[in-house]
Design a protein around this motif. Structure first.
Motif, PDB file in Angstrom:
ATOM      1  N   LYS A   1     132.008  58.318  89.153  1.00 26.86           N
ATOM      2  CA  LYS A   1     131.656  59.647  89.669  1.00 26.86           C
ATOM      3  C   LYS A   1     132.027  59.786  91.140  1.00 26.86           C
ATOM      4  O   LYS A   1     132.563  60.818  91.551  1.00 26.86           O
ATOM      5  N   ALA A   2     131.777  58.777  91.934  1.00 28.86           N
ATOM      6  CA  ALA A   2     132.124  58.837  93.362  1.00 28.86           C
ATOM      7  C   ALA A   2     133.638  58.836  93.551  1.00 28.86           C
ATOM      8  O   ALA A   2     134.166  59.573  94.382  1.00 28.86           O
ATOM      9  N   PHE A   3     134.351  58.003  92.782  1.00 28.28           N
ATOM     10  CA  PHE A   3     135.803  57.906  92.961  1.00 28.28           C
ATOM     11  C   PHE A   3     136.503  59.222  92.633  1.00 28.28           C
ATOM     12  O   PHE A   3     137.379  59.668  93.363  1.00 28.28           O
TER      13      PHE A   3
ATOM     14  N   GLN B   1     127.127  60.953  82.169  1.00 27.70           N
ATOM     15  CA  GLN B   1     126.474  59.645  82.187  1.00 27.70           C
ATOM     16  C   GLN B   1     125.323  59.689  81.189  1.00 27.70           C
ATOM     17  O   GLN B   1     124.472  60.573  81.238  1.00 27.70           O
ATOM     18  N   THR B   2     125.297  58.711  80.271  1.00 26.39           N
ATOM     19  CA  THR B   2     124.281  58.683  79.214  1.00 26.39           C
ATOM     20  C   THR B   2     123.271  57.564  79.391  1.00 26.39           C
ATOM     21  O   THR B   2     122.262  57.521  78.688  1.00 26.39           O
TER      22      THR B   2
ATOM     23  N   ASN C   1     126.471  70.349  87.453  1.00 20.52           N
ATOM     24  CA  ASN C   1     125.269  70.101  86.646  1.00 20.52           C
ATOM     25  C   ASN C   1     125.235  68.678  86.105  1.00 20.52           C
ATOM     26  O   ASN C   1     124.891  68.447  84.942  1.00 20.52           O
ATOM     27  N   GLY C   2     125.639  67.715  86.927  1.00 20.74           N
ATOM     28  CA  GLY C   2     125.607  66.316  86.539  1.00 20.74           C
ATOM     29  C   GLY C   2     126.794  65.855  85.708  1.00 20.74           C
ATOM     30  O   GLY C   2     126.887  64.679  85.366  1.00 20.74           O
ATOM     31  N   VAL C   3     127.709  66.770  85.367  1.00 19.83           N
ATOM     32  CA  VAL C   3     128.880  66.438  84.550  1.00 19.83           C
ATOM     33  C   VAL C   3     130.092  66.286  85.460  1.00 19.83           C
ATOM     34  O   VAL C   3     130.388  67.175  86.268  1.00 19.83           O
TER      35      VAL C   3
ATOM     36  N   PHE D   1     128.663  56.049  79.544  1.00 23.45           N
ATOM     37  CA  PHE D   1     129.168  57.405  79.722  1.00 23.45           C
ATOM     38  C   PHE D   1     129.768  57.900  78.410  1.00 23.45           C
ATOM     39  O   PHE D   1     130.159  57.100  77.564  1.00 23.45           O
ATOM     40  N   GLU D   2     129.873  59.214  78.279  1.00 24.44           N
ATOM     41  CA  GLU D   2     130.601  59.846  77.183  1.00 24.44           C
ATOM     42  C   GLU D   2     131.523  60.885  77.783  1.00 24.44           C
ATOM     43  O   GLU D   2     131.181  61.507  78.795  1.00 24.44           O
ATOM     44  N   GLY D   3     132.697  61.059  77.161  1.00 22.68           N
ATOM     45  CA  GLY D   3     133.651  62.030  77.671  1.00 22.68           C
ATOM     46  C   GLY D   3     134.313  62.812  76.556  1.00 22.68           C
ATOM     47  O   GLY D   3     134.445  62.319  75.425  1.00 22.68           O
TER      48      GLY D   3
END
Length: 180
Positions: free
Chosen positions: A39-41, A99-100, A73-75, A105-107
């Motif tokens: 998420k940061a990258f 993030q689950t 929204n967190g996605v 994670f799921e994508g």
């Protein structure tokens, strides 16, 4: 005699097929620094350069990707635009990654079959998914085993193994760098 010949052929075939497979063990990267935070990258602009090699090692695609990442929204949303120097392929893809769990994670993306599953392993991140991959005038259902490794907080390498019936048919190598 027939049983010995059959056993020898089975053993040889098993060894040959095993040689065509690649297996990465994520636990080897759990304590390797720096940690890779997907998420940061990808929150921001990322530039990527990559190649696709067929089973013979021949480069069949060379491409660049501009990735515009953001979190809504967190996605994590990755809006990817591709340009090709060799070969041709998808022009754009939009990933939605959620993030689950602590390291899971799921994508989803428009050209991905079902849901991709991701697992963080310290320095590495693994993403697995199915795709209908267009090649010339036909389409093949393949599995992607996608591995990311952090060099630092701005640079990362990605290696994907594309499998059909369990055999590696092609490999993708991508270097990515955060911009700005």
């Amino acid at each position: 005699m027939k049983k010995i010949t059959l056993a020898a052929c089975t053993l040889l075939l098993t060894l040959m097929l095993g040689g065509c497979s690649v297996s990465v063990d994520g636990s080897n990267y759990e304590s390797v620094a720096p940690d890779f935070d997907i998420k940061a990258f990808f929150n921001g602009n990322v530039k990527a350069w990559g190649i696709v090699q067929n089973r013979s090692g021949e480069v069949v695609q060379r491409f660049m990707v501009d990735i515009n990442g953001r979190i809504e929204n967190g996605v994590l949303i990755l809006d990817e635009s591709f340009t090709y120097g060799v070969g041709d392929g998808v022009k754009s893809r939009v990933w939605r990654i959620t993030q689950t769990g602590e390291n899971t994670f799921e994508g989803e993306a428009g050209d991905i079959l079902g849901t991709a599953t991701g697992t963080s392993h310290g320095n590495a991140f693994n993403f697995r998914y199915q795709m209908d991959l267009p090649v010339d005038d036909t389409t093949y259902e393949v599995s992607f085993d996608d591995w990311f490794w952090a060099f630092d907080d701005r640079t990362m390498m990605n290696r994907s193994y594309i499998r059909k019936l369990g055999l590696v048919m092609a490999e993708v190598t991508i270097f990515m760098q955060r911009q700005g």
